[in-house]
Design a protein around this motif. Structure first.
Motif, PDB file in Angstrom:
ATOM      1  N   PRO A   1      43.656   3.661  48.825  1.00 34.04           N
ATOM      2  CA  PRO A   1      44.998   3.933  48.285  1.00 34.04           C
ATOM      3  C   PRO A   1      46.034   2.924  48.765  1.00 34.04           C
ATOM      4  CG  PRO A   1      44.362   5.571  49.922  1.00 34.04           C
ATOM      5  CD  PRO A   1      43.141   4.778  49.627  1.00 34.04           C
ATOM      6  N   GLN A   2      45.729   2.201  49.848  1.00 34.64           N
ATOM      7  CA  GLN A   2      46.614   1.135  50.334  1.00 34.64           C
ATOM      8  C   GLN A   2      45.976  -0.228  50.064  1.00 34.64           C
ATOM      9  OE1 GLN A   2      47.192   2.979  54.436  1.00 34.64           O
ATOM     10  NE2 GLN A   2      49.293   2.375  53.966  1.00 34.64           N
ATOM     11  N   ARG A   3      45.447  -0.411  48.873  1.00 38.17           N
ATOM     12  CA  ARG A   3      44.748  -1.647  48.525  1.00 38.17           C
ATOM     13  C   ARG A   3      45.687  -2.843  48.602  1.00 38.17           C
ATOM     14  NH1 ARG A   3      42.337  -1.644  42.715  1.00 38.17           N
ATOM     15  NH2 ARG A   3      44.472  -2.200  42.178  1.00 38.17           N
ATOM     16  N   ILE A   4      45.225  -3.885  49.264  1.00 44.40           N
ATOM     17  CA  ILE A   4      46.021  -5.095  49.415  1.00 44.40           C
ATOM     18  C   ILE A   4      45.362  -6.305  48.764  1.00 44.40           C
ATOM     19  CG2 ILE A   4      47.180  -4.322  51.515  1.00 44.40           C
ATOM     20  CD1 ILE A   4      45.151  -5.942  53.115  1.00 44.40           C
ATOM     21  N   PHE A   5      44.129  -6.121  48.272  1.00 43.86           N
ATOM     22  CA  PHE A   5      43.373  -7.222  47.675  1.00 43.86           C
ATOM     23  C   PHE A   5      42.627  -6.684  46.472  1.00 43.86           C
ATOM     24  CE2 PHE A   5      39.219  -9.523  47.509  1.00 43.86           C
ATOM     25  CZ  PHE A   5      39.706 -10.744  47.087  1.00 43.86           C
ATOM     26  N   THR A   6      42.812  -7.323  45.315  1.00 41.59           N
ATOM     27  CA  THR A   6      42.204  -6.837  44.086  1.00 41.59           C
ATOM     28  C   THR A   6      41.061  -7.739  43.658  1.00 41.59           C
ATOM     29  OG1 THR A   6      44.307  -5.884  43.365  1.00 41.59           O
ATOM     30  CG2 THR A   6      42.633  -6.252  41.676  1.00 41.59           C
ATOM     31  N   ASP A   7      39.893  -7.139  43.482  1.00 40.00           N
ATOM     32  CA  ASP A   7      38.711  -7.867  43.017  1.00 40.00           C
ATOM     33  C   ASP A   7      37.990  -6.988  41.995  1.00 40.00           C
ATOM     34  OD1 ASP A   7      36.349  -9.157  42.564  1.00 40.00           O
ATOM     35  OD2 ASP A   7      35.848  -9.496  44.659  1.00 40.00           O
ATOM     36  N   PRO A   8      38.279  -7.163  40.706  1.00 39.93           N
ATOM     37  CA  PRO A   8      37.675  -6.297  39.689  1.00 39.93           C
ATOM     38  C   PRO A   8      36.176  -6.485  39.529  1.00 39.93           C
ATOM     39  CG  PRO A   8      38.899  -8.076  38.657  1.00 39.93           C
ATOM     40  CD  PRO A   8      39.217  -8.133  40.120  1.00 39.93           C
ATOM     41  N   LEU A   9      35.614  -7.554  40.101  1.00 36.73           N
ATOM     42  CA  LEU A   9      34.174  -7.811  39.976  1.00 36.73           C
ATOM     43  C   LEU A   9      33.396  -7.419  41.233  1.00 36.73           C
ATOM     44  CD1 LEU A   9      34.224 -11.318  38.231  1.00 36.73           C
ATOM     45  CD2 LEU A   9      34.072  -9.060  37.180  1.00 36.73           C
TER      46      LEU A   9
ATOM     47  N   ALA B   1      29.737 -18.892  50.690  1.00 35.22           N
ATOM     48  CA  ALA B   1      30.382 -18.098  49.640  1.00 35.22           C
ATOM     49  C   ALA B   1      29.790 -16.705  49.480  1.00 35.22           C
ATOM     50  CB  ALA B   1      30.292 -18.840  48.307  1.00 35.22           C
ATOM     51  N   GLY B   2      28.497 -16.534  49.780  1.00 42.57           N
ATOM     52  CA  GLY B   2      27.901 -15.216  49.628  1.00 42.57           C
ATOM     53  C   GLY B   2      28.086 -14.684  48.217  1.00 42.57           C
ATOM     54  N   LEU B   3      28.549 -13.420  48.099  1.00 44.77           N
ATOM     55  CA  LEU B   3      28.789 -12.808  46.793  1.00 44.77           C
ATOM     56  C   LEU B   3      30.270 -12.824  46.422  1.00 44.77           C
ATOM     57  CD1 LEU B   3      26.372  -9.735  46.651  1.00 44.77           C
ATOM     58  CD2 LEU B   3      26.175 -11.912  45.468  1.00 44.77           C
ATOM     59  N   ASP B   4      31.014 -13.757  46.964  1.00 48.64           N
ATOM     60  CA  ASP B   4      32.426 -13.892  46.599  1.00 48.64           C
ATOM     61  C   ASP B   4      32.537 -14.141  45.092  1.00 48.64           C
ATOM     62  OD1 ASP B   4      35.305 -14.485  47.758  1.00 48.64           O
ATOM     63  OD2 ASP B   4      34.907 -15.979  46.215  1.00 48.64           O
ATOM     64  N   THR B   5      33.514 -13.490  44.462  1.00 55.06           N
ATOM     65  CA  THR B   5      33.639 -13.570  43.006  1.00 55.06           C
ATOM     66  C   THR B   5      34.820 -14.415  42.537  1.00 55.06           C
ATOM     67  OG1 THR B   5      35.046 -11.590  42.847  1.00 55.06           O
ATOM     68  CG2 THR B   5      32.641 -11.253  42.795  1.00 55.06           C
ATOM     69  N   PHE B   6      35.515 -15.069  43.439  1.00 53.43           N
ATOM     70  CA  PHE B   6      36.732 -15.783  43.060  1.00 53.43           C
ATOM     71  C   PHE B   6      36.499 -16.755  41.911  1.00 53.43           C
ATOM     72  CE2 PHE B   6      39.500 -19.493  43.314  1.00 53.43           C
ATOM     73  CZ  PHE B   6      40.741 -18.893  43.196  1.00 53.43           C
ATOM     74  N   ALA B   7      35.404 -17.504  41.960  1.00 51.72           N
ATOM     75  CA  ALA B   7      35.149 -18.527  40.945  1.00 51.72           C
ATOM     76  C   ALA B   7      35.031 -17.932  39.544  1.00 51.72           C
ATOM     77  CB  ALA B   7      33.877 -19.300  41.284  1.00 51.72           C
ATOM     78  N   CYS B   8      34.684 -16.651  39.462  1.00 48.60           N
ATOM     79  CA  CYS B   8      34.480 -15.999  38.170  1.00 48.60           C
ATOM     80  C   CYS B   8      35.699 -15.220  37.693  1.00 48.60           C
ATOM     81  CB  CYS B   8      33.279 -15.059  38.258  1.00 48.60           C
ATOM     82  SG  CYS B   8      31.727 -15.881  38.661  1.00 48.60           S
ATOM     83  N   ARG B   9      36.754 -15.155  38.491  1.00 50.00           N
ATOM     84  CA  ARG B   9      37.903 -14.333  38.090  1.00 50.00           C
ATOM     85  C   ARG B   9      39.252 -15.041  38.230  1.00 50.00           C
ATOM     86  NH1 ARG B   9      39.869 -12.780  43.058  1.00 50.00           N
ATOM     87  NH2 ARG B   9      38.288 -12.635  44.704  1.00 50.00           N
ATOM     88  N   HIS B  10      39.300 -16.233  38.820  1.00 47.97           N
ATOM     89  CA  HIS B  10      40.597 -16.868  39.011  1.00 47.97           C
ATOM     90  C   HIS B  10      41.146 -17.379  37.688  1.00 47.97           C
ATOM     91  CE1 HIS B  10      39.940 -21.222  38.453  1.00 47.97           C
ATOM     92  NE2 HIS B  10      38.702 -20.992  38.865  1.00 47.97           N
TER      93      HIS B  10
ATOM     94  N   ALA C   1      29.372 -14.171  33.548  1.00 45.92           N
ATOM     95  CA  ALA C   1      29.088 -15.559  33.194  1.00 45.92           C
ATOM     96  C   ALA C   1      29.493 -16.503  34.315  1.00 45.92           C
ATOM     97  CB  ALA C   1      29.835 -15.935  31.922  1.00 45.92           C
ATOM     98  N   VAL C   2      28.669 -17.517  34.540  1.00 43.63           N
ATOM     99  CA  VAL C   2      29.006 -18.568  35.502  1.00 43.63           C
ATOM    100  C   VAL C   2      29.917 -19.560  34.789  1.00 43.63           C
ATOM    101  CG1 VAL C   2      28.124 -20.443  36.932  1.00 43.63           C
ATOM    102  CG2 VAL C   2      26.837 -18.305  36.731  1.00 43.63           C
ATOM    103  N   PRO C   3      31.167 -19.686  35.206  1.00 45.38           N
ATOM    104  CA  PRO C   3      32.092 -20.582  34.493  1.00 45.38           C
ATOM    105  C   PRO C   3      31.716 -22.045  34.694  1.00 45.38           C
ATOM    106  CG  PRO C   3      33.100 -19.757  36.496  1.00 45.38           C
ATOM    107  CD  PRO C   3      31.805 -19.016  36.358  1.00 45.38           C
ATOM    108  N   PRO C   4      32.030 -22.898  33.739  1.00 50.28           N
ATOM    109  CA  PRO C   4      31.705 -24.322  33.885  1.00 50.28           C
ATOM    110  C   PRO C   4      32.450 -24.984  35.030  1.00 50.28           C
ATOM    111  CG  PRO C   4      33.070 -23.938  31.941  1.00 50.28           C
ATOM    112  CD  PRO C   4      32.647 -22.601  32.425  1.00 50.28           C
TER     113      PRO C   4
END
Length: 280
Positions: free
Chosen positions: A24-32, A87-96, A125-128
């Motif tokens: 409920p006090q979310r400070i970081f949003t990652d929809p993936l 990077a592990g399972l970081d999703t930034f590359a797919c959502r920025h 999808a893996v972005p180009p």
């Protein structure tokens, strides 16, 4: 990590990011975050009642928020290359949504193969604009991996290195930072580190800290290094990365939540941004 298997700590960090989405006090949003784990958000374990465990999940969220906010400022100033180390399972590359930004992800080949499988199975999808730079330190170097992936050392770059330094020796941490500092063009790096627990740490908090380090050691990924704020700042300045800001975990949480967090002096996690604004 075991040969042929992904890093278990990478999975744990991804799971913490996914669990944070229900905070409920979310400070970081990652929809993936949950999608890449193939877990329905409602199926994730609720946030723990234990304040130390809850703090640890929020700390992982805060360090990602700080890194991505810092990157956004760099992109506004013209940076178009991001390197994510471990990077592990970081999703930034797919959502920025940063136009023209190329993301280079560096990780062990086994972890990257696992991530590709997770992405494909989740329909992500893996972005180009994403370039994988597989690296097994027993067979290659960071410079070789990034050169092969196409990093341009004459153009400004931003490095994000989260959740990795405690598992490396002090010499390995400093060698990586020297590589970053050797970037010809302006460069910045955000990374986290841990200092030794304070002698004044409350017994229950010390017990939680020791339990956490024991768990990762049992997973085959023990903590190997600690730094002090003054010590790491001195090392960075010697590398000419002298634009430095260092935040404790509780300090970042207070910044994002707008209120002090309990036991602010008890937790040893730090997130630091360091950079050089001029070309070498």
């Amino acid at each position: 990590m075991e040969s042929g298997r992904p890093s278990r700590t990478a999975w744990r960090a991804a799971h913490a990011r996914a669990r944070h989405q229900a905070d409920p006090q979310r400070i970081f949003t990652d929809p993936l975050a949950s999608t890449i784990l193939h877990v329905e958000p409602d199926a994730l374990t609720p946030l723990p009642d234990d304040p130390v465990a809850r703090h640890n999940i929020r700390f992982l969220a805060a360090r990602s928020r700080f890194a991505e906010d810092s990157l956004a400022s760099a992109v506004t100033a013209g940076t178009r290359q991001l390197v994510v180390l471990g990077a592990g399972l970081d999703t930034f590359a797919c959502r920025h949504t940063h136009p023209g930004l190329t993301v280079f992800e560096v990780d062990h080949p086994d972890t990257q193969a696992w991530k590709r499988q997770q992405l494909a199975a989740a329909g992500i999808a893996v972005p180009p604009s994403l370039a994988f730079a597989p690296l097994d330190f027993e067979r290659g170097t960071l410079a070789e991996a990034l050169d092969a992936a196409g990093l341009d050392r004459t153009r400004a770059a931003f490095f994000i290195w989260l959740g990795v330094t405690p598992y490396l020796t002090r010499d390995a941490v400093l060698a990586t930072l020297r590589f970053v500092a050797g970037h010809t063009a302006p460069v910045q790096v955000v990374f986290d580190y841990y200092s030794e627990p304070s002698p004044a740490m409350a017994p229950e908090l010390r017990a939680a800290y020791e339990a956490a380090t024991r768990r990762v050691a049992e997973l085959g990924e023990p903590w190997l290094s600690h730094f002090t704020p003054d010590g790491i700042a001195g090392e960075l300045r010697a590398m000419e990365l002298d634009d430095i800001e260092d935040h404790t975990g509780p300090g970042l949480l207070a910044r994002y939540l707008g209120e002090p967090t309990p036991d602010a002096d008890a937790f040893s996690g730090h997130v630091i941004r360091a950079g050089r604004t001029a070309a070498r």
